[in-house]
Design a protein around this motif. Sequence first.
Motif, mmCIF file in Angstrom:
data_model
loop_
_atom_site.group_PDB
_atom_site.id
_atom_site.type_symbol
_atom_site.label_atom_id
_atom_site.label_comp_id
_atom_site.label_asym_id
_atom_site.label_seq_id
_atom_site.Cartn_x
_atom_site.Cartn_y
_atom_site.Cartn_z
ATOM 1 N N ARG A 89 0.822 -1.207 0.000
ATOM 2 C CA ARG A 89 0.000 0.000 0.000
ATOM 3 C C ARG A 89 0.857 1.259 0.000
ATOM 4 N NH1 ARG A 89 -5.007 1.287 4.168
ATOM 5 N NH2 ARG A 89 -5.773 3.141 3.072
ATOM 6 N N TYR A 90 1.936 1.226 0.748
ATOM 7 C CA TYR A 90 2.830 2.378 0.799
ATOM 8 C C TYR A 90 4.268 1.910 0.610
ATOM 9 C CZ TYR A 90 -1.198 4.694 2.929
ATOM 10 O OH TYR A 90 -2.450 5.189 3.181
ATOM 11 N N GLU A 91 5.022 2.662 -0.128
ATOM 12 C CA GLU A 91 6.453 2.429 -0.285
ATOM 13 C C GLU A 91 7.152 3.782 -0.293
ATOM 14 O OE1 GLU A 91 7.134 -1.751 -2.640
ATOM 15 O OE2 GLU A 91 7.076 0.083 -3.817
ATOM 16 N N PHE A 92 8.392 3.771 0.087
ATOM 17 C CA PHE A 92 9.163 5.003 0.133
ATOM 18 C C PHE A 92 10.379 4.847 -0.768
ATOM 19 C CE2 PHE A 92 6.812 4.686 4.068
ATOM 20 C CZ PHE A 92 6.259 5.951 4.197
ATOM 21 N N GLY A 93 10.602 5.831 -1.595
ATOM 22 C CA GLY A 93 11.720 5.765 -2.528
ATOM 23 C C GLY A 93 11.329 6.397 -3.847
ATOM 24 N N THR A 94 11.989 5.999 -4.886
ATOM 25 C CA THR A 94 11.726 6.517 -6.224
ATOM 26 C C THR A 94 10.940 5.493 -7.029
ATOM 27 O OG1 THR A 94 13.764 7.820 -6.205
ATOM 28 C CG2 THR A 94 12.783 7.378 -8.350
ATOM 29 N N LYS A 95 9.862 5.940 -7.625
ATOM 30 C CA LYS A 95 9.054 5.048 -8.463
ATOM 31 C C LYS A 95 9.839 4.664 -9.718
ATOM 32 C CE LYS A 95 4.681 5.962 -8.981
ATOM 33 N NZ LYS A 95 3.417 6.615 -9.414
ATOM 34 N N VAL A 96 9.661 3.427 -10.159
ATOM 35 C CA VAL A 96 10.329 2.937 -11.364
ATOM 36 C C VAL A 96 9.287 2.350 -12.301
ATOM 37 C CG1 VAL A 96 11.973 1.247 -12.292
ATOM 38 C CG2 VAL A 96 12.493 2.451 -10.163
ATOM 39 N N SER A 97 9.320 2.765 -13.559
ATOM 40 C CA SER A 97 8.446 2.149 -14.557
ATOM 41 C C SER A 97 9.183 0.988 -15.203
ATOM 42 C CB SER A 97 8.025 3.165 -15.626
ATOM 43 O OG SER A 97 9.116 3.496 -16.466
ATOM 44 N N LEU A 98 8.446 -0.060 -15.513
ATOM 45 C CA LEU A 98 9.029 -1.269 -16.094
ATOM 46 C C LEU A 98 8.182 -1.726 -17.264
ATOM 47 C CD1 LEU A 98 10.810 -3.850 -16.155
ATOM 48 C CD2 LEU A 98 9.282 -4.806 -14.410
ATOM 49 N N ALA A 99 8.816 -1.992 -18.384
ATOM 50 C CA ALA A 99 8.143 -2.562 -19.549
ATOM 51 C C ALA A 99 8.804 -3.889 -19.874
ATOM 52 C CB ALA A 99 8.231 -1.619 -20.747
ATOM 53 N N THR A 100 7.999 -4.934 -20.021
ATOM 54 C CA THR A 100 8.536 -6.254 -20.342
ATOM 55 C C THR A 100 7.772 -6.847 -21.516
ATOM 56 O OG1 THR A 100 7.038 -7.601 -18.984
ATOM 57 C CG2 THR A 100 8.935 -6.611 -17.872
ATOM 58 N N THR A 101 8.373 -7.855 -22.144
ATOM 59 C CA THR A 101 7.639 -8.625 -23.138
ATOM 60 C C THR A 101 6.575 -9.443 -22.418
ATOM 61 O OG1 THR A 101 9.261 -10.415 -22.985
ATOM 62 C CG2 THR A 101 9.592 -8.769 -24.712
ATOM 63 N N ILE A 102 5.463 -9.678 -23.083
ATOM 64 C CA ILE A 102 4.338 -10.333 -22.425
ATOM 65 C C ILE A 102 4.632 -11.792 -22.110
ATOM 66 C CG2 ILE A 102 1.988 -11.191 -22.831
ATOM 67 C CD1 ILE A 102 1.298 -8.557 -24.075
ATOM 68 N N ASP A 103 5.174 -12.525 -23.069
ATOM 69 C CA ASP A 103 5.312 -13.969 -22.890
ATOM 70 C C ASP A 103 6.546 -14.365 -22.086
ATOM 71 O OD1 ASP A 103 2.962 -14.644 -24.245
ATOM 72 O OD2 ASP A 103 3.954 -14.495 -26.190
ATOM 73 N N GLU A 104 7.689 -13.730 -22.359
ATOM 74 C CA GLU A 104 8.936 -14.187 -21.743
ATOM 75 C C GLU A 104 9.398 -13.318 -20.587
ATOM 76 O OE1 GLU A 104 11.424 -14.311 -25.234
ATOM 77 O OE2 GLU A 104 11.116 -16.465 -25.434
ATOM 78 N N GLY A 105 8.860 -12.122 -20.466
ATOM 79 C CA GLY A 105 9.193 -11.279 -19.327
ATOM 80 C C GLY A 105 10.536 -10.595 -19.392
ATOM 81 N N PHE A 106 11.107 -10.434 -20.594
ATOM 82 C CA PHE A 106 12.362 -9.703 -20.715
ATOM 83 C C PHE A 106 12.099 -8.206 -20.587
ATOM 84 C CE2 PHE A 106 13.698 -13.612 -22.901
ATOM 85 C CZ PHE A 106 14.915 -13.824 -22.272
ATOM 86 N N ALA A 107 12.974 -7.525 -19.867
ATOM 87 C CA ALA A 107 12.836 -6.076 -19.700
ATOM 88 C C ALA A 107 13.225 -5.375 -20.994
ATOM 89 C CB ALA A 107 13.719 -5.593 -18.558
ATOM 90 N N VAL A 108 12.307 -4.580 -21.533
ATOM 91 C CA VAL A 108 12.582 -3.815 -22.748
ATOM 92 C C VAL A 108 12.499 -2.315 -22.482
ATOM 93 C CG1 VAL A 108 11.901 -5.615 -24.367
ATOM 94 C CG2 VAL A 108 10.160 -4.081 -23.442
#
Length: 240
Positions: A89-108
């Motif tokens: 519900r709560y976190e402290f720090g810097t938000k990070v956006s992440l985009a991955t491939t749908i099937d294999e989960g590689f970070a793109v």
Amino acid sequence: MVAGLQYLQHAYRLSDETVIARWVETPYYQHFTGETFFQHRPPIDPSSLTHWRKRIGEEGAEWLLTKTIEAALHESEVDCISKGKARKRYEFGTKVSLATTIDEGFAVGMRALPGNPYDGHTLPEALKQVEILTGRTPALAVVDRGYRRHGVSATQVQVSGMRRGLTSTPKRLLRRHSAIEPEIGHMKTDGHLSRCPLKSTSGDAIFAVLCGCGHNIRKILAHLRALLTLILAAFRAAGM
């Protein structure tokens, strides 16, 4: 050399000092970074890694990520999942956006977002980063409800929880959206994403992208281990 050390460091959650020490005692690390003969002395001082990260900045870290993407992607079309908040519900720090491939989960795509911006406002930049790093415009982005009112038109965006009027294929993709949660968990536990040791917003930006590099390296190595297991099993079955 230093790029290889960064890959190893973020693939195995190592400090600057530890990755150098591990390099000296591990021939696999040395081969990975381009050595042809075993070396008995550290290649650089650990402090050089800090200086190197400052020199390359976020743009250089993104270049490193593109190399892991080239090794990871096998499909002609890139599908993208983007999620900006975790289950807590709560976190402290810097938000990070992440985009991955749908099937294999590689970070793109991966980017630090200082100032805690609204998720929907970050989606255009996240997709632009994916396009820059992969050389392809994502045809589809599957996101959570925080990305409503995103303003994206060049990419088809499907928002989790909005399934009215959808066919079976889009519904399946929306269900796959939940698969990004384990990827985030692995990045936090295996890739040290939950705690950035670098200072300032530029350090956050570089560290986020390097965590994406480490994530992809771990996945590539896992695929190679699985392939090796299949090859060895085939040899045993053939009586070789």
